[in-house]
Structure formats: C-alpha cells, structure tokens
Design an enzyme around this catalytic site. Structure first.
Site, mmCIF file in Angstrom:
data_model
loop_
_atom_site.group_PDB
_atom_site.id
_atom_site.type_symbol
_atom_site.label_atom_id
_atom_site.label_comp_id
_atom_site.label_asym_id
_atom_site.label_seq_id
_atom_site.Cartn_x
_atom_site.Cartn_y
_atom_site.Cartn_z
ATOM 1 C CG HIS A 86 -85.958 -17.692 45.019
ATOM 2 N ND1 HIS A 86 -85.693 -18.855 44.347
ATOM 3 C CD2 HIS A 86 -86.965 -17.098 44.327
ATOM 4 C CE1 HIS A 86 -86.485 -18.964 43.297
ATOM 5 N NE2 HIS A 86 -87.275 -17.909 43.263
ATOM 6 C CG ASP A 222 -84.098 -21.658 45.511
ATOM 7 O OD1 ASP A 222 -84.703 -21.308 46.542
ATOM 8 O OD2 ASP A 222 -83.998 -20.938 44.505
ATOM 9 C CB SER A 648 -89.924 -19.091 41.939
ATOM 10 O OG SER A 648 -89.040 -18.510 41.021
#
Length: 717
Positions: A86, A222, A648
């Site tokens: 992402h 991810d 992230s």
C-alpha cells in the site's frame, strides 16, 4: 476473586516495566539512557551503538523514509528496499497501463534494466540527529506573542539548517517536540532515483480489501520491492540510464526461522502523528465534530468513485490509489470515534487535567500555569463548529479534483496574463508542464458528480459561515444544476480550453470563470484565519505548551516520550497473541496461515480472490524452507509494538538485528492508539517475512531477487 486481585497486584508490583515496556516511540539517540536495559531483559542482543551510531554502520542505516509517508528497509547491498504494497500503491498504479496492469497482475523485474522508474518517488536516509533545545529556546521569552516566538525560532532554525546541510548535500529538518518545549535537528540524504523491482498482484498485496482493513485475523501479502539508484560514485542523482544500484554499507539480514509467542520484536520507522498529549476537550472535539464530518465526507467520496470504477476498468486504475487512501482514513476515523468513546478517553484526560489544575494553583506554580486549562477549554468551545466545517471542506479538497485544480492552474495563468511577452516565454514551459500533469488521469463524469455531492454535504451540514459565493439560496437549493452549469461555462473543464488560453490570455475571462471562482473561494476559506480567533489561538498555543511542560514537571502524565511527527523512532515489545478467536485456524492466535487465507477465498471477488497459481501451490503444499514446524505457511503475525501511520512498511526486527516481518496495520480494538495506549489491546499486524520470501521465490519464481538476500535460518528450528 480476592486471591486473584492479590495475585494481579503482586505481578504488577513485581513486573511494572514488563507490563508497560511496549508503550512509546523512542529516539534512537536516547536508547542507551532510557530503554536499553529494558530491551536487553526482553531479548535484545545488540548494543546501543549497533542500533544508532554516527561513526560506524548501524541499524539506522538500513531504515529509510519512503516517499515522505511510509517506511522501508534496505535488505541487500544493492539498495534493494522492502516496504508495504500500500506504500508503493501509487507508484505501481502510475506504472500500470490497461495492457500491462502491474497493480492487478503483479510485476517482477528479471534484470536491473527492467526495473521501472515512477515519477517523483524518493527515499530519505537518516544520517544523524542532535538536541538544539537550549540554543533555540534561548532566542525566545515568555512575553513574546506566539507569532513573534515562531519568527524567532524559525530564524534560528534556518541557521541550523544551513550549518549542517554541507552545501546542499543533506536535507536538514529541525522539529519541535513536547509541544515546543524541546527541539532537535535531523540530517538526511535524499535519493530520487527509486525504481520498482517487484510487487505481488493486488489480490495478494491487498487481500481482504476494505473488509479486513484494521481487522484480525489477517492474511495479506502487503509488500513491494523497490531499489535505490545512485551515480557511479554512490551519490544521489536525478534519474539517468547511467545510474547504478546504490551500494549500501548496511542491510538487514532476513531470518526465515519464524517467530514464537514472547519473542522480542522492535520496529524502526517514521511514525507520522500521534496525539498522546492532546487535551481532553481536543479529544472531545475530534470525536463529536471533526471525525464524524471526515467519516461522512470520505464515505461519500468512496461511493461516487466506486460507482464509476465498477463500470470501467480504466477508471478503476485511475482512481485505485486515491480510493485506497480515502477508504483507509474513513475506517480509521470511524474506528477512532468508536474506540475513544468506548475508552472514555476524554473523561480520563479530564481527571488528569483536574489534578493539574490543583497543582497549577499552588503558590509556586500560579504565575505560570494557573489559567492554562481554562484557556485551552475556551479555545475548543469556540472552535468546535469550525472544526466540523474544516473537515467537510478538507475532505472535499482531497477527493474532488476540480475543487482544487482551477485554483492551482489559475494562479499561474493570472501571472501569465499580466506579464509581458518575454516573461510569458519564460513562464510557458512550466505552465505547460503543470497543465499536462494536472489533466492526466481523471474521468469528467465522476469529477462532476464528486464536486456536486461534496458541495451538497458541505453547504448543508455546518453552521459555520460558508464562503460568500455559496450563500446564494438558488445555488444551495439546486447544487446539481449549479455544478453542471459551471462545468459547461468554465474553460477549466477541458485541457484543450486551458491550453487555448495560453495563446490568447484574457484576464477578464479568467477572473469571471465560474470554476476558478469556486475553487478560489473554497481554498481561501480553508486558509482563512478569522480575526476573532487570532488572540484565542495565540493564547491556546501558549497554554498547550505550558500544559505539556507542567505535566512533565509535575510528573502527572504517564507519557514520557514525545508525540510522533515523522521522525525516526524505535518501539519495542514482543510477539503477543490476542485471545483465542474461532475465525483463526492457527494453533496460537498470534499468527495466521495459508490454510486460513484459502478459507476466505471467493472466486472473482474484488477483495478475496486469489491467483490460480496460489491455489495450485497450496494444494501441492509447496512451502519449501518457509514452512513452520507444523508444515504450515505462516502469513501474518502479531506483536504489541507501539506504532501509527507512517510506520507502514517498517521492518520488524528480532533481538539480533535480523528482519522477521513487515509492519502494515493495527487492530481496530486499539484504534484509539494515536491518543491513548492500551497495553492489553494494542497490536501491530505484520507480514511474516517467510511469506514475503516464499512469494518472491515460489510464487513469482524471482530467484534473482532471493539471491540478493542474506538469508538466516537457525539450526534449532
């Protein structure tokens, strides 16, 4: 029950550090002084110098800020970077076409020459940091207005930045901490030639979609791979085919042994923003005014985008990244509302502030702190409706292209129209480039509906004064007709019309353009600083700073670390399960399995589809050296680290400094984590590094990439 309470009390008194050790996002330069002994007790085997050193290679050299909003780690000596899918989503979408859709199908470069360069992507290496609090605070005094204080501080910051930039080689950032009570400078080296190396398809990288976002159990791959390039001498350089993969002095070994409950885990990264020091009424304002507006506006944006994305694959590709960003924040903000309400966080903060007030009214503290809490509360009472208004407006400006584009281009066109021929020649290339960039990848019917629907909500849901342009009753009564007419009459409705203006510039035409007038009114409103709030904001800013200072001096606050602000931090904790969950087939509820992922599989579903090859590999149980001791392929695992947005892509690292996973999410039960840390509920959701390498190796057959890694597998596994 009495015996249980006594047992819990004994545990609390005996092991207070172990219970709360996982709270906090810490500066690397303070590790030895504040945290190193705690970390050693939990399993750290590195010295402070092996984590952070200016003079020798250390762990911090393998951590980069990725494109300003995420984190990545260096995992080979050829500048190979690992981050979240992402985080790379926008770059992957940009590099995709209808014929070569890397976002949907994945991409694996089989040579350096096949690695793809997106526009504008950059990474930032951390060089060093230092405390300049005394220097900066010596330039201010208590009698200054906040504006004068800010000017004095900025003047000193400019000097510090110049002193440490080494003639422009480094980017120097000076940041305030503890609400302006401390200051540190950070030195970075930026690299702008960053290329896509590999990415799994969206069905793996975003498996579970919005349904599973912020949820556990998770089964998401991810991750994505990029590479940093430099000139032949290892210096940062603009993109060139002559550039070479950056030779890095330090990279993370990849440990494919696996994790177990209570294993030590630390996370290094660039957490974006926490509000652990936020006053009670600030929390209340967010829960009742700001966040509900954000949630409503975001959901509206998603509904409009999805309508057109479902109808056309090319539109889907255009808006995939924007949709994902808005959807993520939509769920985050709703989760924050629910969690902060459930935790009664504002009530807890009020109790602390009540104790602070008593402390502040003691004779020795009165002069400085007496009116701090009342001033803060007054500010929030006066800005609640403005906060609601600002969030409706903010989400419109984020989601509606034509609420911003006419203003962005129009300012340049205005200067162009007012200039002589020579100046116009000078401005033309930059304007042409801007027009080309801003008119790329949009769908006009979607944008018309987006602006119309956002205007309806904005004009009807706030009692705060609107821009004068939108106070017209005929406009408010029929937003659809108003929007349709301004698109029909505006030159900004098409790139061709704007380009025609460059040939025949007309100031009157520009100033009367209805989309330009609307866009200008919205942005001016967003930037507005009302006169009646100037003194109130000045008093609030000073009082908030004094509140934090006083809470630290009085030791009434349990928070001992500064809020996150996109600077490199370390958090530490352990692999830690949540209570048993029937939805998870794993033996312990601290990891998930390939089997659990296949159970969720729904053919042709937008969120739970899987590539055919994944199903074949599952049926064959072809997990290779990446399987755990039970023959399972682990997918995701949990730790109790303290993280937030910006983390992230952060590496999860074991006690030896080896990569064991990749942080990508948190659990919705602890959604209040940006404001208050709950040691019982807080979890970080990570991609197991075994799943990452398995996907590269077995699924993608990208042996070239696997060969770059320094793989470690303990003999006792």
């Amino acid at each position: 029950m009495k015996q249980l309470k006594l047992t819990l009390l004994t545990l609390f008194l005996t092991f207070p550090i172990a219970i709360f050790a996982n709270e906090g996002m810490w500066f690397l330069m303070h590790i030895e002084r504040l945290n190193h002994r705690d970390m050693q007790k939990m399993g750290l085997q590195l010295t402070p110098e092996e984590i952070y050193s200016i003079n020798q290679n250390s762990l911090k050299d393998a951590i980069v800020q990725f494109d300003g909003g995420c984190t990545a780690s260096v995992i080979s000596n050829n500048g190979l970077l690992l981050t979240n899918h992402h985080c790379g989503y926008g770059a992957i979408a940009e590099l995709s076409t209808a014929d070569q859709n890397h976002l949907m199908d994945g991409y694996w470069a089989d040579a350096f020459s096949k690695e793809l360069k997106p526009k504008d992507l950059y990474v930032r290496f951390f060089v060093r940091m230092d405390d300049v609090s005394k220097r900066i605070l010596s330039k201010v005094n208590p009698n200054m207005t906040e504006k004068d204080r800010e000017a004095a501080i900025n003047q000193e910051i400019a000097k510090i930045q110049q002193e440490h930039s080494e003639g422009g080689k480094y980017t120097v950032s000076v940041k305030s901490f503890f609400q302006g009570n401390e200051y540190y400078y950070f030195v970075y080296e930026d690299f702008t030639d960053v290329r896509l190396v590999g990415t799994p398809p969206k069905s793996i990288g975003k498996y579970g979609g919005d349904t599973d976002n912020w949820e556990w159990p998770r089964h998401t791959g991810d991750f994505s791979l990029f590479r940093v390039y430099s000139d032949a001498n290892g210096n940062a350089a603009e993109y060139s085919t002559d550039n070479v993969p950056l030779k890095t002095d330090y990279h993370l070994p990849v440990n494919i042994t696996g994790v177990n409950e209570d294993d030590f885990a630390m996370i290094l990264g660039y957490p974006g923003r926490t509000n652990r020091w936020m006053p009670a009424e600030g929390i209340e304002q967010n829960v009742k005014f700001a966040y509900p507006a954000w949630v409503e506006g975001s959901k509206l944006s998603m509904d409009v985008m999805k309508k057109y994305m479902n109808e056309d694959a090319s539109v889907n590709l255009m808006y995939a990244s924007k949709y994902a960003q808005i959807a993520n924040y939509w769920k985050n903000r709703q989760g924050m509302i629910d969690a902060l309400t459930q935790h009664q966080t504002a009530k807890t903060k009020r109790k602390v502030e009540s104790k602070f007030d008593k402390w502040a009214n003691k004779s020795k503290n009165k002069a400085t702190y007496q009116n701090v809490v009342s001033t803060i509360n007054k500010y929030y009472a006066l800005t609640n409706e403005k906060s609601r208004h600002d969030n409706y407006l903010r989400i419109m400006l984020r989601s509606s292209k034509f609420s911003v584009l006419p203003y962005q281009i129009g300012r340049g066109l205005k200067t162009y129209a007012e200039s002589n021929e020579a100046k116009r020649e000078e401005l033309l290339p930059r304007l042409t480039y801007m027009i080309e960039s801003l008119y790329k990848d949009y769908h006009l019917p979607l944008e018309k509906e987006m602006l119309s629907e956002q205007l309806k909500v904005y004009t009807s849901k706030t009692s705060y004064p609107l821009p004068e342009l939108l106070t017209n009753a005929s406009i408010q009564n029929d937003i659809n007709s108003y929007t349709e007419s301004i698109f029909d009459l505006s030159m900004f409705s098409s790139k061709k019309s704007v380009e025609a203006f460059l040939k025949f510039p007309d100031m009157q035409l520009l100033e009367s353009d209805p989309l330009f007038k609307l866009s200008s009114a919205l942005i001016e409103k967003y930037r507005e600083q009302p006169e009646h709030l100037v003194q109130i904001e000045n008093d609030f800013s000073k009082s908030f700073r004094l509140l934090v200072e006083g809470l630290r001096v009085s030791e009434l606050s349990k928070v001992k670390y500064p809020d996150a602000n996109s600077t490199l931090r370390l958090s530490y904790g352990k692999v830690r399960a949540l209570p048993k969950d029937s939805r998870n087939d794993a033996r312990t509820n601290n990891y998930t399995t390939f089997k659990g992922m296949v159970k969720k599989y729904k053919p042709n579903d937008d969120e739970f589809d899987l590539p055919k090859r994944m199903l074949e590999l599952y049926e064959a149980k072809d997990f290779g050296i990446y399987a755990n001791e039970y023959g399972e392929l682990p997918i995701n695992f949990l730790t109790d680290n303290d993280i937030t947005g910006g983390n992230s892509g952060s590496p999860v690292i074991n006690g030896k400094g080896e990569l064991i996973g990749l942080a990508f999410d948190g659990n919705i039960e602890a959604m209040a984590g940006d404001v208050i840390f709950d040691s019982n509920l807080q979890r970080t959701i990570n991609v197991d590094i075994r799943y990452v390498v398995w996907l590269i190796d077995k699924f993608a057959n990208a042996k070239r990439i696997v060969d770059e890694l320094t793989l470690v597998k303990n003999n006792n596994s």
